[in-house]
Design a protein around this motif. Sequence first.
Motif, PDB file in Angstrom:
ATOM      1  N   ASN A   1      68.433  54.873   7.811  1.00  0.00           N
ATOM      2  CA  ASN A   1      69.061  55.365   8.850  1.00  0.00           C
ATOM      3  C   ASN A   1      68.351  54.954  10.329  1.00  0.00           C
ATOM      4  O   ASN A   1      68.787  54.409  11.223  1.00  0.00           O
ATOM      5  N   ASN A   2      66.928  55.028  10.222  1.00  0.00           N
ATOM      6  CA  ASN A   2      66.131  54.769  11.274  1.00  0.00           C
ATOM      7  C   ASN A   2      66.425  53.118  11.706  1.00  0.00           C
ATOM      8  O   ASN A   2      66.364  52.773  12.914  1.00  0.00           O
ATOM      9  N   LEU A   3      66.351  52.466  10.587  1.00  0.00           N
ATOM     10  CA  LEU A   3      66.563  50.764  10.755  1.00  0.00           C
ATOM     11  C   LEU A   3      68.018  50.637  11.464  1.00  0.00           C
ATOM     12  O   LEU A   3      68.128  49.772  12.372  1.00  0.00           O
ATOM     13  N   ALA A   4      68.938  51.109  10.991  1.00  0.00           N
ATOM     14  CA  ALA A   4      70.502  51.197  11.584  1.00  0.00           C
ATOM     15  C   ALA A   4      70.334  51.315  12.964  1.00  0.00           C
ATOM     16  O   ALA A   4      70.758  50.490  13.845  1.00  0.00           O
ATOM     17  N   HIS A   5      69.776  52.584  13.311  1.00  0.00           N
ATOM     18  CA  HIS A   5      69.676  52.877  14.792  1.00  0.00           C
ATOM     19  C   HIS A   5      69.041  51.922  15.829  1.00  0.00           C
ATOM     20  O   HIS A   5      69.296  51.674  16.873  1.00  0.00           O
ATOM     21  N   SER A   6      68.080  51.476  15.108  1.00  0.00           N
ATOM     22  CA  SER A   6      67.025  50.455  15.858  1.00  0.00           C
ATOM     23  C   SER A   6      67.763  49.018  15.865  1.00  0.00           C
ATOM     24  O   SER A   6      67.785  48.428  16.932  1.00  0.00           O
ATOM     25  N   LEU A   7      68.555  48.792  15.036  1.00  0.00           N
ATOM     26  CA  LEU A   7      69.356  47.646  15.209  1.00  0.00           C
ATOM     27  C   LEU A   7      70.354  47.510  16.490  1.00  0.00           C
ATOM     28  O   LEU A   7      70.446  46.625  17.284  1.00  0.00           O
ATOM     29  N   ILE A   8      70.798  48.676  16.456  1.00  0.00           N
ATOM     30  CA  ILE A   8      72.048  49.100  17.269  1.00  0.00           C
ATOM     31  C   ILE A   8      71.227  49.103  18.801  1.00  0.00           C
ATOM     32  O   ILE A   8      71.398  48.311  19.837  1.00  0.00           O
ATOM     33  N   GLN A   9      70.127  49.541  18.809  1.00  0.00           N
ATOM     34  CA  GLN A   9      69.250  49.750  20.122  1.00  0.00           C
ATOM     35  C   GLN A   9      68.848  48.312  20.849  1.00  0.00           C
ATOM     36  O   GLN A   9      68.616  47.934  21.795  1.00  0.00           O
ATOM     37  N   GLN A  10      68.799  47.560  19.713  1.00  0.00           N
ATOM     38  CA  GLN A  10      68.210  46.112  19.962  1.00  0.00           C
ATOM     39  C   GLN A  10      69.599  44.966  20.153  1.00  0.00           C
ATOM     40  O   GLN A  10      69.174  43.781  20.369  1.00  0.00           O
ATOM     41  N   GLY A  11      70.468  45.799  20.092  1.00  0.00           N
ATOM     42  CA  GLY A  11      71.737  44.894  20.384  1.00  0.00           C
ATOM     43  C   GLY A  11      72.380  44.131  19.104  1.00  0.00           C
ATOM     44  O   GLY A  11      73.056  43.060  19.253  1.00  0.00           O
ATOM     45  N   GLN A  12      71.780  44.317  18.052  1.00  0.00           N
ATOM     46  CA  GLN A  12      72.238  43.619  16.691  1.00  0.00           C
ATOM     47  C   GLN A  12      73.230  44.216  15.945  1.00  0.00           C
ATOM     48  O   GLN A  12      73.040  44.634  15.006  1.00  0.00           O
ATOM     49  N   TYR A  13      74.389  44.094  16.736  1.00  0.00           N
ATOM     50  CA  TYR A  13      75.344  45.034  16.399  1.00  0.00           C
ATOM     51  C   TYR A  13      76.397  44.635  15.009  1.00  0.00           C
ATOM     52  O   TYR A  13      76.524  45.298  14.115  1.00  0.00           O
ATOM     53  N   ALA A  14      76.293  43.135  14.734  1.00  0.00           N
ATOM     54  CA  ALA A  14      76.958  42.533  13.497  1.00  0.00           C
ATOM     55  C   ALA A  14      76.222  42.939  12.335  1.00  0.00           C
ATOM     56  O   ALA A  14      76.391  43.486  11.481  1.00  0.00           O
ATOM     57  N   GLU A  15      74.572  42.933  12.464  1.00  0.00           N
ATOM     58  CA  GLU A  15      73.916  43.181  11.418  1.00  0.00           C
ATOM     59  C   GLU A  15      73.895  44.743  11.251  1.00  0.00           C
ATOM     60  O   GLU A  15      73.807  45.286   9.791  1.00  0.00           O
ATOM     61  N   ALA A  16      73.880  45.485  12.381  1.00  0.00           N
ATOM     62  CA  ALA A  16      73.804  46.807  12.093  1.00  0.00           C
ATOM     63  C   ALA A  16      75.041  47.409  11.494  1.00  0.00           C
ATOM     64  O   ALA A  16      75.224  48.536  10.603  1.00  0.00           O
ATOM     65  N   LYS A  17      76.219  46.829  11.821  1.00  0.00           N
ATOM     66  CA  LYS A  17      77.486  47.220  11.320  1.00  0.00           C
ATOM     67  C   LYS A  17      77.605  47.170   9.894  1.00  0.00           C
ATOM     68  O   LYS A  17      77.812  47.902   9.018  1.00  0.00           O
TER      69      LYS A  17
END
Length: 207
Positions: free
Chosen positions: A104-120
Amino acid sequence: ACWKTYVGRPETDWARVNALTVLGNGLWAAERHAERLAIVEVQLATQRRLGISEYPIIVTRSNFANCLHSLGRLDEALAMERDVYARCKELLGTTNKSTLHTGNNLAHSLIQQGQYAEAKEFAGKLIPQCRRALGSNHVMTLNCHAAFAEALYSDAGASRADVLEAVTILEDVVRARRRVFGNHHPETIRALAILEGARMKREDVAA
């Protein structure tokens, strides 16, 4: 005062270890993140020096990443969160609660870093794992749904169908959080903010 009472004891003394943890938690609650980072660094160095088992070190490294995140050192935090999640998954398995928490922490960090495709993609894989291990209404399951939806609508290339799907998911998340946590719980308020962002994006793509 608690820490000063036990600071002279051996590093392996449980009271000393507990006092250091209490001090770190107090600094976190007071949002004194730079000072907490120094405490966590001491804890991590001590654990490694004593050669303790890996899981407590993983927990401490996760706390370290949280401090870095709070201090705006997002690249460093993301790199550490990737490693912490990988080690948790290897050590504990994909559906262990600690693994899912670090995911969960990693997913939200990916979003905050703008890495939306990977986060999705990542959140989409976490959702069934959380649901299977924790249930549909657990906070981490709902967080995964919210992260997936936020990544879905935030991507610059999101289609109208993507945005509409994100709104639907987030409306379900808000309803579940209201039912489980109530209207004024921070988790509910956070979900409402993400939903508002999705609804604003819906208006943009409709224009």
